[in-house]
Design a protein around this motif. Structure first.
Motif, PDB file in Angstrom:
ATOM      1  N   SER A   1       0.860  -1.194  -0.125  1.00 51.15           N
ATOM      2  CA  SER A   1      -0.017  -0.235  -0.103  1.00 51.15           C
ATOM      3  C   SER A   1       0.811   1.246   0.055  1.00 51.15           C
TER       4      SER A   1
ATOM      5  N   TYR B   1       0.953   2.987  -3.399  1.00 52.73           N
ATOM      6  CA  TYR B   1      -0.359   3.666  -3.781  1.00 52.73           C
ATOM      7  C   TYR B   1      -0.720   4.788  -3.032  1.00 52.73           C
TER       8      TYR B   1
ATOM      9  N   SER C   1      -7.956   6.902  -8.709  1.00 55.98           N
ATOM     10  CA  SER C   1      -7.581   5.484  -9.076  1.00 55.98           C
ATOM     11  C   SER C   1      -6.715   4.904  -7.872  1.00 55.98           C
ATOM     12  N   PHE C   2      -5.610   5.834  -7.311  1.00 51.11           N
ATOM     13  CA  PHE C   2      -4.789   5.235  -6.274  1.00 51.11           C
ATOM     14  C   PHE C   2      -5.736   4.896  -4.994  1.00 51.11           C
TER      15      PHE C   2
ATOM     16  N   CYS D   1      -8.624   3.842  -4.977  1.00 48.39           N
ATOM     17  CA  CYS D   1      -9.341   2.434  -5.307  1.00 48.39           C
ATOM     18  C   CYS D   1      -8.391   1.217  -5.190  1.00 48.39           C
ATOM     19  N   LEU D   2      -7.233   1.592  -5.551  1.00 48.11           N
ATOM     20  CA  LEU D   2      -6.059   0.415  -5.678  1.00 48.11           C
ATOM     21  C   LEU D   2      -5.685   0.388  -4.169  1.00 48.11           C
ATOM     22  N   SER D   3      -5.803   1.136  -3.244  1.00 41.42           N
ATOM     23  CA  SER D   3      -5.496   0.925  -1.617  1.00 41.42           C
ATOM     24  C   SER D   3      -6.617   0.092  -1.176  1.00 41.42           C
TER      25      SER D   3
ATOM     26  N   ASP E   1      -6.024  -3.366  -2.606  1.00 41.00           N
ATOM     27  CA  ASP E   1      -4.929  -4.117  -1.840  1.00 41.00           C
ATOM     28  C   ASP E   1      -5.370  -4.665  -0.556  1.00 41.00           C
TER      29      ASP E   1
ATOM     30  N   SER F   1      -1.708  -8.743  -3.286  1.00 45.61           N
ATOM     31  CA  SER F   1      -1.264  -7.745  -2.236  1.00 45.61           C
ATOM     32  C   SER F   1       0.238  -8.116  -2.091  1.00 45.61           C
TER      33      SER F   1
ATOM     34  N   ALA G   1       2.406  -4.135  -6.730  1.00 43.58           N
ATOM     35  CA  ALA G   1       2.181  -2.688  -6.595  1.00 43.58           C
ATOM     36  C   ALA G   1       3.106  -1.856  -7.636  1.00 43.58           C
TER      37      ALA G   1
ATOM     38  N   LEU H   1       1.871  -1.835 -10.947  1.00 46.56           N
ATOM     39  CA  LEU H   1       0.508  -1.005 -11.174  1.00 46.56           C
ATOM     40  C   LEU H   1       0.777   0.313 -10.661  1.00 46.56           C
TER      41      LEU H   1
END
Length: 347
Positions: free
Chosen positions: A44, A47, A95-96, A98-100, A103, A118, A123, A126
């Protein structure tokens, strides 16, 4: 003061306030998650760094819009670049987020295959995708946005792309779709936490597991706040799309009220770009402890240590044989000292 003037005051002062509060916090967030080794162990962290970079960029661009010489209506180039970068940075920041959330769902899953998503390797791969993706998607804004006469307002020059931008790109990709993704992964992560007693099974890595628990708490809190901040903007966006045909028949007072609600929802949604550092600070004791340790190290606030320099300078130097002899036969030396003292007294 009229409603229209209140809306204009909010439009002018909110970028200054948010930039003053959010930009230093976002920079500090990026520095901590890059510089502290413990933070870099979590996927994380990548992100969070990406979101911090996008947050600073979005706050800076919004701040530029209130400067007359480089505002959105200053020139054709400023119009194109401002619209493009606002769309791009907001999309990247969401977007980041949402990626967090993704994850944390993968990290807390009971499936080993999902937990492999994860990882730091994923990471890293992405990290660059949101920047490239949204830069390509928003290229049409550079082409079909310009100062439109007779009032030379920055607007769309193509009717078809105006419908796509107003109805799809701006509302759905930057507001509605991120909101749906955040709510979905928030619920899935909460269900995963309810099903397992530990967040992640990692033998011989209890410290990393503890930090992952802290990261999950931080990300869940941030995701929950992002949902509440984005929801008013999503509702206003749906209302705007549903009543777009009535915009030409509204009175000045109605338009002033809509402008005020617009500015209020934008200000509430802007909390997504300001609040991450403060959320982490409140949600995680370990995050606060790490910041405290970093501040002590940077400012040399550690406890003072007194070194016996005078004793070391004046003490006689003993050889190894003398040290061994004094250690092995201490009673003999004391007895010899006593005998010499008695003899001196008798004499």
């Amino acid at each position: 003061m009229s409603i229209f003037q209140v809306a204009l005051q909010i439009q002018f002062w909110s970028p200054i306030i948010f930039f003053s509060i959010g930009a230093p916090a976002a920079c500090l967030n990026a520095i901590l998650f890059i510089g502290v080794k413990t933070f870099r162990r979590s996927p994380s962290a990548y992100y969070v760094v990406g979101q911090s970079l996008a947050d600073v960029s979005a706050l800076l661009i919004v701040l530029f819009q209130i400067v007359p010489s480089i505002s959105i209506s200053a020139s054709s180039i400023a119009c194109k670049l401002m619209v493009f970068f606002v769309q791009m940075t907001v999309s990247v920041a969401m977007s980041f987020l949402c990626l967090s959330a993704f994850d944390r769902w993968a990290c807390t899953s009971q499936s080993a295959q999902i937990r492999q998503l994860s990882s730091i390797r994923v990471a890293r791969r992405l990290f660059i995708i949101p920047f490239i993706l949204w830069s390509l998607v928003n290229i049409p804004f550079l082409i079909y946005c310009d100062l439109v006469p007779p009032i030379f307002m920055c607007w769309f020059t193509n009717d078809l792309f105006m419908k796509i931008g107003v109805l799809v790109l701006s509302p759905i990709l930057t507001v509605l779709l991120p909101l749906i993704v955040l709510i979905l992964f928030e619920l899935l992560t909460y269900c995963n936490i309810r099903l397992v007693t530990r967040i992640r099974q990692q033998p011989n890595q209890t410290r990393l597991s503890t930090w992952e628990q802290q990261m999950t708490r931080m990300m869940l809190t941030q995701t929950l706040l992002s949902i509440f901040c984005t929801l008013p903007r999503a509702i206003f966006t749906i209302y705007t799309i549903a009543t777009i045909d009535e915009s030409a028949t509204r009175s000045f007072d109605q338009q002033s009220i809509i402008l005020l609600v617009d500015q209020l929802t934008v200000s509430i949604a802007s909390m997504n770009f300001v609040s991450s550092f403060y959320i982490f600070l409140l949600a995680s004791p370990r995050f606060r402890q790490t910041i405290r340790m970093c501040l002590k190290r940077r400012l040399n606030l550690g406890p003072n240590q007194i070194a016996p320099t005078n004793i070391l300078l004046t003490a006689p130097t003993l050889t190894g044989r003398q040290i061994i002899r004094g250690t092995a036969y201490p009673m003999v030396q004391i007895e010899s000292f006593r005998r010499s003292s008695i003899k001196m007294t008798i004499d």
